[in-house]
Design a protein around this motif. Sequence first.
Motif, PDB file in Angstrom:
ATOM      1  N   PHE A 277      41.169  53.732  39.933  1.00  0.00           N
ATOM      2  CA  PHE A 277      40.214  53.128  40.857  1.00  0.00           C
ATOM      3  C   PHE A 277      40.838  51.971  41.630  1.00  0.00           C
ATOM      4  N   ASN A 278      40.377  51.802  42.863  1.00  0.00           N
ATOM      5  CA  ASN A 278      40.625  50.587  43.628  1.00  0.00           C
ATOM      6  C   ASN A 278      39.362  49.735  43.540  1.00  0.00           C
ATOM      7  N   VAL A 279      39.521  48.486  43.091  1.00  0.00           N
ATOM      8  CA  VAL A 279      38.385  47.623  42.765  1.00  0.00           C
ATOM      9  C   VAL A 279      38.346  46.438  43.720  1.00  0.00           C
ATOM     10  N   ARG A 280      37.151  46.177  44.266  1.00  0.00           N
ATOM     11  CA  ARG A 280      36.977  45.024  45.142  1.00  0.00           C
ATOM     12  C   ARG A 280      35.528  44.550  45.079  1.00  0.00           C
ATOM     13  N   LEU A 281      35.311  43.289  45.460  1.00  0.00           N
ATOM     14  CA  LEU A 281      33.980  42.720  45.634  1.00  0.00           C
ATOM     15  C   LEU A 281      33.944  42.148  47.048  1.00  0.00           C
ATOM     16  N   PRO A 282      33.500  42.918  48.029  1.00  0.00           N
ATOM     17  CA  PRO A 282      33.561  42.467  49.419  1.00  0.00           C
ATOM     18  C   PRO A 282      32.937  41.083  49.588  1.00  0.00           C
ATOM     19  N   VAL A 299      46.296  34.507  39.656  1.00  0.00           N
ATOM     20  CA  VAL A 299      46.721  34.976  40.972  1.00  0.00           C
ATOM     21  C   VAL A 299      45.494  35.460  41.724  1.00  0.00           C
ATOM     22  N   ASP A 300      45.333  34.991  42.954  1.00  0.00           N
ATOM     23  CA  ASP A 300      44.180  35.330  43.775  1.00  0.00           C
ATOM     24  C   ASP A 300      44.426  36.635  44.524  1.00  0.00           C
ATOM     25  N   THR A 301      43.383  37.435  44.618  1.00  0.00           N
ATOM     26  CA  THR A 301      43.484  38.693  45.346  1.00  0.00           C
ATOM     27  C   THR A 301      42.104  39.110  45.821  1.00  0.00           C
ATOM     28  N   ASP A 302      42.077  40.113  46.705  1.00  0.00           N
ATOM     29  CA  ASP A 302      40.823  40.674  47.189  1.00  0.00           C
ATOM     30  C   ASP A 302      40.573  42.086  46.676  1.00  0.00           C
ATOM     31  N   GLU A 303      41.633  42.737  46.194  1.00  0.00           N
ATOM     32  CA  GLU A 303      41.487  44.107  45.699  1.00  0.00           C
ATOM     33  C   GLU A 303      42.667  44.417  44.797  1.00  0.00           C
ATOM     34  N   PHE A 304      42.427  45.263  43.811  1.00  0.00           N
ATOM     35  CA  PHE A 304      43.524  45.727  42.970  1.00  0.00           C
ATOM     36  C   PHE A 304      43.247  47.155  42.545  1.00  0.00           C
ATOM     37  N   ALA A 325      28.375  43.148  45.939  1.00  0.00           N
ATOM     38  CA  ALA A 325      28.728  44.492  45.481  1.00  0.00           C
ATOM     39  C   ALA A 325      30.037  44.456  44.707  1.00  0.00           C
ATOM     40  N   LEU A 326      30.058  45.176  43.613  1.00  0.00           N
ATOM     41  CA  LEU A 326      31.304  45.447  42.901  1.00  0.00           C
ATOM     42  C   LEU A 326      31.606  46.925  43.125  1.00  0.00           C
ATOM     43  N   ILE A 327      32.710  47.197  43.799  1.00  0.00           N
ATOM     44  CA  ILE A 327      33.038  48.557  44.237  1.00  0.00           C
ATOM     45  C   ILE A 327      34.257  49.055  43.481  1.00  0.00           C
ATOM     46  N   ALA A 328      34.126  50.208  42.842  1.00  0.00           N
ATOM     47  CA  ALA A 328      35.257  50.930  42.268  1.00  0.00           C
ATOM     48  C   ALA A 328      35.352  52.266  42.996  1.00  0.00           C
ATOM     49  N   GLU A 329      36.383  52.404  43.805  1.00  0.00           N
ATOM     50  CA  GLU A 329      36.558  53.579  44.664  1.00  0.00           C
ATOM     51  C   GLU A 329      37.719  54.415  44.141  1.00  0.00           C
ATOM     52  N   ALA A 330      37.480  55.704  43.933  1.00  0.00           N
ATOM     53  CA  ALA A 330      38.557  56.596  43.496  1.00  0.00           C
ATOM     54  C   ALA A 330      39.692  56.545  44.507  1.00  0.00           C
ATOM     55  N   ILE A 331      40.937  56.608  44.018  1.00  0.00           N
ATOM     56  CA  ILE A 331      42.060  56.384  44.932  1.00  0.00           C
ATOM     57  C   ILE A 331      42.165  57.454  46.012  1.00  0.00           C
ATOM     58  N   ASP A 332      41.604  58.654  45.760  1.00  0.00           N
ATOM     59  CA  ASP A 332      41.646  59.687  46.795  1.00  0.00           C
ATOM     60  C   ASP A 332      40.445  59.588  47.735  1.00  0.00           C
ATOM     61  N   ARG A 338      29.049  51.759  43.040  1.00  0.00           N
ATOM     62  CA  ARG A 338      28.687  50.389  43.375  1.00  0.00           C
ATOM     63  C   ARG A 338      27.837  49.808  42.249  1.00  0.00           C
ATOM     64  N   ALA A 339      28.235  48.676  41.735  1.00  0.00           N
ATOM     65  CA  ALA A 339      27.395  47.867  40.854  1.00  0.00           C
ATOM     66  C   ALA A 339      27.064  46.581  41.603  1.00  0.00           C
ATOM     67  N   THR A 340      26.203  45.756  41.023  1.00  0.00           N
ATOM     68  CA  THR A 340      25.751  44.543  41.717  1.00  0.00           C
ATOM     69  C   THR A 340      25.872  43.337  40.802  1.00  0.00           C
ATOM     70  N   LEU A 341      26.416  42.261  41.330  1.00  0.00           N
ATOM     71  CA  LEU A 341      26.293  40.934  40.724  1.00  0.00           C
ATOM     72  C   LEU A 341      25.229  40.195  41.513  1.00  0.00           C
ATOM     73  N   ALA A 342      24.253  39.631  40.819  1.00  0.00           N
ATOM     74  CA  ALA A 342      23.106  39.064  41.523  1.00  0.00           C
ATOM     75  C   ALA A 342      22.510  37.902  40.736  1.00  0.00           C
ATOM     76  N   PRO A 343      21.861  36.959  41.428  1.00  0.00           N
ATOM     77  CA  PRO A 343      21.182  35.872  40.712  1.00  0.00           C
ATOM     78  C   PRO A 343      19.860  36.293  40.083  1.00  0.00           C
ATOM     79  N   ARG A 344      19.294  37.435  40.533  1.00  0.00           N
ATOM     80  CA  ARG A 344      18.014  37.903  39.991  1.00  0.00           C
ATOM     81  C   ARG A 344      17.985  39.422  39.964  1.00  0.00           C
ATOM     82  N   MET A 345      17.232  39.965  39.026  1.00  0.00           N
ATOM     83  CA  MET A 345      17.023  41.408  38.996  1.00  0.00           C
ATOM     84  C   MET A 345      16.244  41.846  40.228  1.00  0.00           C
ATOM     85  N   GLY A 346      16.454  43.091  40.623  1.00  0.00           N
ATOM     86  CA  GLY A 346      15.775  43.645  41.783  1.00  0.00           C
ATOM     87  C   GLY A 346      16.581  43.528  43.053  1.00  0.00           C
ATOM     88  N   MET A 347      17.639  42.731  43.058  1.00  0.00           N
ATOM     89  CA  MET A 347      18.495  42.605  44.232  1.00  0.00           C
ATOM     90  C   MET A 347      19.520  43.740  44.216  1.00  0.00           C
TER      91      MET A 347
END
Length: 585
Positions: A277-282, A299-304, A325-332, A338-347
């Motif tokens: 997977f390629n992982v990023r949180l836009p 080490v700081d990064t935007d995607e790995f 959004a937490l995105i894990a995209e198959a390399i092909d 998509r998962a979500t980090l949020a301050p409240r449920m329902g977002m």
Amino acid sequence: MTDSHFDRRAFLGGAAFLTLAGAFPAWARSGSAGLSPSPDTLSGDAIALTVGTSHFRTGGRSAHAITVNGTLPAPLIRLKEGQTVRIDVANRLGEDTSIHWHGLLVPFHMDGVPGVSFPGIRPGATFRYEFPVRQSGTYWYHSHSGMQEAMGHYGPIIIDPAGPDPVACDREHVVLLSDWSPVHPHTLLRRLKQMGGYYNYQRQTLDGLLAGKDQPLDERIDWGAMRMDPTDLSDVTGATYSYLVNGHGTAENWTGLFAPGERVRLRIINASAMTNFNVRLPGLPMTVVQCDGQNVQPVDTDEFQIGIAETYDVIVQPREDKPYALIAEAIDRSGLVRATLAPRMGMVAPVPALRQRPLLGMKDMGMDMGTMQHGGHGGGAGQAMAHDMGGHGPAMADHKMKMLDPSVAPDVPMGPGVATLSPMPMDRTADRPTGLEHVDHRVLTYADLRAMTPGTDSRAPDRAINIHLTANMERYMWSFDGVKLSDGAEPIAFRHGEKVRVTLINDTMMPHPIHIHGHFFDLVNGPDPARFPRKHTVNVLPGGKISFDLTADAIGDWAFHCHMLLHMHAGMMRIVTVRHEGAEA
């Protein structure tokens, strides 16, 4: 026998009937406030696990599953560095099972590989694993029997350090990535043996050519003559897989909570059977603080890219009162979750469109780009390869591609299981991983990783060995050095205490996550050996090579294999033996 009959019979033979919609362990439930003690977090000196059967459903797909204590993913095991733990594993399946403690340094007879370190756990039996906990960090556990890992038999392990944790955070979440297909993994393997590109629905088309998304016609003809497909990045794809975070698909929207301004530690584990997977949180940068359970200099990064069986711990600090959004995209690029980090449920964080699927190039075939750009090569891949292989142009039409040249790797047997050898493999530790070569933000490479503290063995290596990752992708044959484990491959022998530099050479056009049991190694990724990062799994890019220094400090027989489950099952596995000097192997 049809697939539906096969799966139904396997399901009805199970020990339990449980629909897992919503039946998740606390750490994996949507709306988690973070890791905290709960009744289903397993800790202490005595732990009990029961392996059984259930039914799993996600994204409109459902099938037979293998579960631990009735859940998928399995329970979180949380241990403390320095303790000794006893884990009783009861088998309620109609077949043998096992558990391998991925990345944990355990006595070899506790490693959990049937036929290598123990016989396996028979139906109805209980096996006690007992071992001292010698490390801290983020790890995971999974079956090493048959194809059970692909069917849900996996879960996370967190080991807290004996002293203060150098990684400061306000809360933490486990993010366990996986792939799920309702098709039984043995059926997946059979289909791939019938046609290597069975699940590749992203082949080049006339429309793609006209739109400028695919190769020019002359290059496509050359690749076709070599029986190579530049879109063949993953064997099993989103055509059959649902991609999951903590057992949840995109529509189910796993949500991890935070308070704005907090430092949130994400313990990211790739427990997939076949997906890198390629992982990023836009919009949210990450700071990598740990890799494969070992602390690294931040080490700081935007995607790995996270290879199968790797783990990365990252710190994020979301400051706004909004979902991320937490995105894990198959390399092909055949799918994402998509998962979500949020301050409240329902977002709900937005789901980005899939990015354009990448195409493999000459570097992925182990062709030196600098050499190819000289000498007035006209045409495309075929002419360049003919030049670089010493004028073997007529061989390009052969059905085996004829990249084979005994002078390149004289120790690799030339048989039907070896279709290609990389003529000029390059060290690719500083390369951006597959599919991320041209994105316009920061991308982590192995060259960015530096150990937090110096390694314990500062000696120069005593000797060096090369190991080739070999395949005939068209016939779905996978091996090390051209020999499958089932064909009598000799063990890779080490003497106790010696330090060996191992170079992995990828003669295929797919990345391979290679894992060694019972040991960590120091990844050679720069000029300072004291800061080589320690890992147990390394993803070797197509056509490239990578080196690591291994101190053989654990007596016993250990598995060494590609962690793409179907590749391992098809033969890309060897046994590593570690013996005292003079002892018999």
